[in-house]
Design a protein around this motif. Structure first.
Motif, mmCIF file in Angstrom:
data_model
loop_
_atom_site.group_PDB
_atom_site.id
_atom_site.type_symbol
_atom_site.label_atom_id
_atom_site.label_comp_id
_atom_site.label_asym_id
_atom_site.label_seq_id
_atom_site.Cartn_x
_atom_site.Cartn_y
_atom_site.Cartn_z
ATOM 1 N N ARG A 1 63.574 12.626 72.557
ATOM 2 C CA ARG A 1 62.903 12.411 71.469
ATOM 3 C C ARG A 1 62.073 13.202 71.296
ATOM 4 O O ARG A 1 61.570 13.607 69.845
ATOM 5 C CB ARG A 1 62.245 10.663 71.492
ATOM 6 C CG ARG A 1 63.656 9.696 71.802
ATOM 7 C CD ARG A 1 64.618 9.314 70.453
ATOM 8 N NE ARG A 1 64.971 8.499 70.687
ATOM 9 C CZ ARG A 1 66.611 8.784 71.235
ATOM 10 N NH1 ARG A 1 67.470 9.770 71.347
ATOM 11 N NH2 ARG A 1 66.927 7.904 71.632
ATOM 12 N N HIS B 1 67.138 13.314 62.585
ATOM 13 C CA HIS B 1 66.090 12.529 62.945
ATOM 14 C C HIS B 1 64.725 13.025 62.673
ATOM 15 O O HIS B 1 64.041 14.145 64.109
ATOM 16 C CB HIS B 1 65.743 12.474 64.824
ATOM 17 C CG HIS B 1 66.827 11.488 64.833
ATOM 18 N ND1 HIS B 1 66.805 10.427 65.049
ATOM 19 C CD2 HIS B 1 68.365 11.957 66.427
ATOM 20 C CE1 HIS B 1 68.670 9.413 65.480
ATOM 21 N NE2 HIS B 1 69.268 10.529 65.744
ATOM 22 N N TYR C 1 61.765 13.735 65.316
ATOM 23 C CA TYR C 1 61.570 14.803 66.437
ATOM 24 C C TYR C 1 61.075 15.891 66.649
ATOM 25 O O TYR C 1 61.888 16.210 65.751
ATOM 26 C CB TYR C 1 63.105 14.395 67.173
ATOM 27 C CG TYR C 1 63.542 13.620 67.417
ATOM 28 C CD1 TYR C 1 62.964 11.977 67.168
ATOM 29 C CD2 TYR C 1 64.882 13.614 68.091
ATOM 30 C CE1 TYR C 1 63.984 10.735 67.127
ATOM 31 C CE2 TYR C 1 65.476 12.167 68.177
ATOM 32 C CZ TYR C 1 65.376 10.947 67.794
ATOM 33 O OH TYR C 1 66.160 10.121 68.458
ATOM 34 N N ASP D 1 63.871 4.023 71.082
ATOM 35 C CA ASP D 1 64.816 3.808 70.007
ATOM 36 C C ASP D 1 65.246 1.751 70.321
ATOM 37 O O ASP D 1 65.493 1.721 69.455
ATOM 38 C CB ASP D 1 65.742 3.969 70.173
ATOM 39 C CG ASP D 1 65.211 6.210 69.439
ATOM 40 O OD1 ASP D 1 65.100 5.171 68.020
ATOM 41 O OD2 ASP D 1 66.441 6.361 69.722
#
Length: 198
Positions: A28, A55, A58, A99
């Motif tokens: 992540r 994402h 990130y 997550d």
């Protein structure tokens, strides 16, 4: 050539100096110690770029100098929105999304001078799983690590649960590690000025 797998046992959600592979792409947060190709595997790949685009929370953390090196290269400038420069020798809080439960996990990341290459850094990770030091490539003078304040809590050295040392020179075929003094004459002949760090 670095042989580090990119993940620590303590913080598997943080990838260091490796940006490809199924396990690494589950991370992540990403950390880059410096801009040498053996520490940047996968950084330019379409797979990694798509991963970060999918994402946007990130981030890829590095030193300010390393960030500038990346942004001046057409090969890496697409990472601009994901790059975060951290200061050297200043603890910074990095939040990592879990997550499974959508909670933020806080990790303190400190970049320490590595003395290897402009912008190179070691990473001190401090969090729930203990203190971890990842060296990447480092080249410090004897006694220099003892002077790094962020490795100390007052007069005491911080406890380090795990130390991940770069393995470039752990290869038995490498019988000679050049010292800094051997580099200067060659560079001077080529008109390059060097100074030592650490």
């Amino acid at each position: 050539m670095s042989t580090f797998c990119g993940l620590t046992k303590e913080y598997p959600q943080v990838a260091l100096d490796l940006f490809s592979g199924k396990d690494v792409l589950r991370a992540r947060t990403y950390l880059l110690s410096h801009v040498h190709t053996d520490h940047m595997v996968g950084l330019h790949s379409d797979v990694f770029a798509r991963h970060l685009k999918k994402h946007p929370e990130y981030k890829l953390y590095c030193s300010e100098v390393t960030r500038e090196f990346l942004l001046t290269s057409n090969k890496y400038c697409h990472l601009r929105n994901s790059l975060v420069a951290l200061p050297i020798q200043q603890a910074c809080d990095v939040n990592i999304l879990n997550d499974v439960n959508s909670e933020q996990q806080q990790l303190q990341v400190t970049l320490l001078p590595a003395g290897h290459y402009p912008g190179s850094a070691m990473f001190l990770l401090e969090g729930h799983a203990g203190n971890v030091l990842y060296t990447g490539d480092f080249r410090l003078k004897n006694g220099a690590a003892a002077k790094i304040e962020m490795l100390h809590a007052g007069d005491v050295v911080k406890p380090i649960r795990s130390l991940y040392i770069d393995t470039t020179f752990f290869d038995p075929k490498i019988m000679y590690i050049p010292d800094r003094g051997n580099r200067f004459p060659v560079c001077e002949r080529k008109g390059i000025t060097l100074s030592t760090v650490g």
